[in-house]
Design an enzyme around this catalytic site. Structure first.
Site: not given
Lengths: 530, 530
Positions: A337, A371, A374, A456
């Site tokens: 997300g 993740h 980012e 990605d």
């Protein structure tokens, strides 16, 4: 004169010391003559094309330069010799890609058009004014649904009502089938006017980005299509020189739609389909006598960072159960997300610590592969996710874009062998960086942090395979050479979740293909090596 | 539960270790209660304005966010409480600004209009079509020059012929005097359409940037105007809370134009004017009873990186001679120009090493203070300038933008106390970064590299003083607090070329003003400190 000579030797020593953490240094000591020659050749062509291709004006590209905005420059990239060379390079492993954004959207629409009971709808009447922002939704049923309107463009179209896909496409009043395809595909990808104009900030482009997933969800989550695009993903990746993949799959929805259009297919059946696709691809390659180009594939289980910590528990247990049933098909666990908006990892500390304990107790090889970072934030929650990812023992870091701000965290990655899954084109299109020369990748590499390059969401960006990401990185730095790319490819195998023996085999096959690639480059480039 | 507690203490320790190189850590241990309260207050207002100001739509600003493109957002910044607070903060020293780009262009044109024999010319007839690209040139003469045309807009205007300024302005057919001012001022500054549209790459914006210097050279290099703008520069800087300045002056031209319009004024007279301006400003402040707000000013001698190494020798000798005559007015030596295009420092190694030896032999305090690494290149000549700047013993680094790619060079700066002269708004407008959140400043700070903030060419960017640069930096990071700004201000004094005693005095005056600023903030903010 003596002073100057002394100066030059101190200079050489300083440069060497400055670069001493680069992971490619090991390889540099034992290069073959052909590797040295190939490196010279590609540097020569790169310098030449910086002038002949990137130094001249092109129609519709107002400011060409190497590593510029991908969506504007793709057609130029396709013409370069460097891209043709990089396309042939064996890439190693793909370690960061979201499976539902890996298959060409045109192909996905083709698959949809082959399904007789596929339907489409929209949340309003589609007009010329809203066609670039209103998103289609797809769904298959067991039989044709009666519809009041011929298409979503009819003035009397009742919002959210389903229309058979073929009918809606034929009767699409804004240009017929071509107009329909333009509308539908436009909703599934990011175009340059959006990335570089109307949505030119991280916040805005993420809104468009997420809507592309909504537009395709009804297709990718329909089992007959799901099965076909899994095969397509594997075959296309292999075609681009990728020999092993660890795509992330979104298991947030607990069921997929079955052939009859009912939401009944549980996660374990998705894995059965995945295993089946792998077997089929392996068999097909075996028939062609080139089985060795494909090492295998595993899913990284992901769900969304919108869950409450309590809700997350179900997914963690689900992941463990799937790992137990399909040990070879699950690589790890992740949460996805927009980190700038979604819950930070720290919110999930309790269930994630419990998960780690459970995994340990069960003796499973099921790492977190999170993740983190980012973001452009400095000290905000998305940036701080890096602390938690590392403290939670993440095996790799998804993106890690902001880690360059953190000396201690880079040291940890260097010392503990935690690789970054860097996604250059994704970062650029999602506006973390405006071009690849502005990307922090050289900081990561010079700090000795292991990096891998990844696509990605290649089908959202129109950057299929890994070649475009490798290209953008290669042309954006004069320090980066062919041996840097070699190291990145080797590291993608090294930091995969393959076991030691599998890694050795994968690396050995890769080495063989690499030397074929290098020899071919030297023998057929038509450029003297020195 | 025990696990979670343990996790949180390991997390706190990791964050602390990660930030252990930050230079503000020393101050953090000995803050006054009011400093702690003031830091809380500004963080609170920043968070509030991130929503109330930067989170809402504004006319003509399509995507507001903190730290966004300066030229688009200046009017929004001006409305913020944070900007009003930062405007009052004592800034310490300004260590990187090019003197001819420090004074408001409107004021410069006003000065020009007061000169009866000032003339203007253009290299072609000025039309609506070319008025945004054709640049005016100014020059004073001893008397009015006869001109064939009334203005540069006349169809029969002979290219490059001089016209009296007042006449050309009154008879400017594209809108009269207002139209003329718009044309002339437009040529002297960078506007948003250029930076973010037509010239949106480093290469292209540098072309516009350099043309702004050509447009003003005839004014700034005219001695009667030169003297006035030196005073203006000092007074305006002091008004923005800057107490000491080391502006760079371009000594490439060996003579300035005298009051009669003859190119006869040698460098030593420029320095006499500078010394005179400093004395006058000091006297004026003394009369106001606030002499202590001004510590002084020195020039950094610069010439251009287009010279041959042999040509450079004259300038190095000239610099030494001026330093000997005006020891208090010359801070150091530098070479300027677009590093991506100009000659690299390595070309000048022989004369620069000889200069260092001469300076040493003469016992002069005359350091190199070199521009280096103002580039997006990785391993190109502009990036490699960093190696040479450091090997040549540069006292500070002008920009050093690309140093974040160089672990060893950051270590040298940290250990040897070599500060970076960071110019955030300049870097953004000259397209090294697209916004301040994308700027590598947090990497520099977290690596413990001493940084100072600077305005570079404030009148070209419309960012007068240092407050805008401090503002952009402050709102672009959640880690950055008021104490970070304190450290940056203190370091600007610490890494100036003032001697030990002067530094101590400057720092002591600064401390006094800082605590007044902090106390005022706490007492008048209307926000409870906790």
């Amino acid at each position: 004169m003596g002073d100057t000579q002394d100066y030059f030797s101190r200079r050489a020593a300083l440069i060497q010391e400055d670069k001493s953490l680069r992971r490619e240094n090991k390889s540099l000591r034992s290069l073959t003559n052909n590797e040295l020659a190939a490196d010279k050749i590609v540097r020569h062509i790169r310098a030449e094309e910086a002038v002949s291709i990137w130094g001249v004006e092109h129609d519709e590209v107002s400011h060409p330069f190497p590593g510029m905005e991908f969506l504007t420059s793709k057609r130029i990239i396709d013409q370069t010799k460097i891209f043709k060379i990089i396309s042939k390079m064996p890439k190693g492993a793909l370690l960061h890609a979201h499976i539902d954004a890996t298959v060409d959207k045109g192909y996905l629409l083709e698959l949809a058009l082959k399904e007789p009971f596929m339907h489409v709808r929209a949340s309003c009447v589609i007009t010329a004014a809203n066609s670039t922002t209103a998103v289609p939704e797809f769904r298959a049923f067991k039989e044709v649904q009666l519809s009041q309107s011929a298409s979503v463009t009819d003035l009397d179209y009742p919002a959210d009502s389903w229309i058979p896909l073929h009918q809606a496409r034929e009767s699409f009043s804004l240009g017929g089938p071509d107009g329909f395809d333009k509308w539908a595909l436009g909703a599934m990808v990011i175009n340059p006017a959006e990335a570089y104009g109307t949505h030119n900030t991280v916040t805005k482009i993420w809104q468009k980005f997420q809507s592309t997933f909504r537009a395709t969800a009804g297709l990718t989550m329909y089992r007959p299509i799901f099965r076909q695009f899994l095969r397509r993903f594997l075959m296309e990746s292999i075609g681009d020189g990728i020999s092993y993949m660890e795509p992330r799959i979104n298991f947030f929805d607990k069921f997929m739609f079955d052939a009859d259009g009912n939401e009944t297919v549980p996660h374990r059946e998705w894995l059965l389909d995945f295993g089946q696709a792998i077997s089929e691809v392996r068999a097909a390659l075996r028939e062609q006598g080139r089985e060795e180009v494909f090492v295998g594939a595993k899913f990284i289980y992901t769900t969304l960072r919108i869950l409450s910590p309590e809700e997350l528990e179900w997914y963690l247990e689900d992941c463990i159960a799937l790992k137990q049933e399909f040990p070879d098909l699950i690589a790890g666990f992740d949460l996805v997300g927009d980190e700038n908006v979604a819950r930070p990892l720290i919110d999930y500390i309790e269930p994630l610590l419990a998960f780690k304990q459970r995994v340990k107790d069960l003796g499973l090889d099921l790492p977190l592969i999170l993740h983190a970072g980012e973001t452009l934030s400095d000290g905000g929650k998305a940036d701080n996710n890096l602390y938690d990812a590392l403290l939670l023992g993440t095996k790799r870091i998804g993106h890690g874009f902001s880690i360059v701000k953190h000396p201690k965290l880079m040291q940890l990655c260097r010392e503990k062998g935690i690789a970054l899954e860097v996604c250059p084109i994704s970062n650029e299109i999602l506006r973390l960086t405006t071009s690849i020369p502005m990307h922090p990748l050289p900081v990561m590499i010079n700090q000795g942090v292991p990096v891998t390059l990844n696509s990605d969401d290649p089908s959202v960006f129109g950057a299929m395979g890994l070649s475009y990401d490798f290209y953008q990185v290669f042309v954006s730095s004069e320090t980066t050479g062919l041996i840097t790319l070699k190291q990145i490819a080797l590291d993608s195998i090294e930091f995969s979740t393959l076991d030691t023996e599998e890694k050795a085999r994968a690396a050995s096959v890769w080495e063989k293909r690499w030397h074929e690639f290098v020899d071919d480059l030297v023998n057929n480039s038509g450029i003297a090596a020195d």
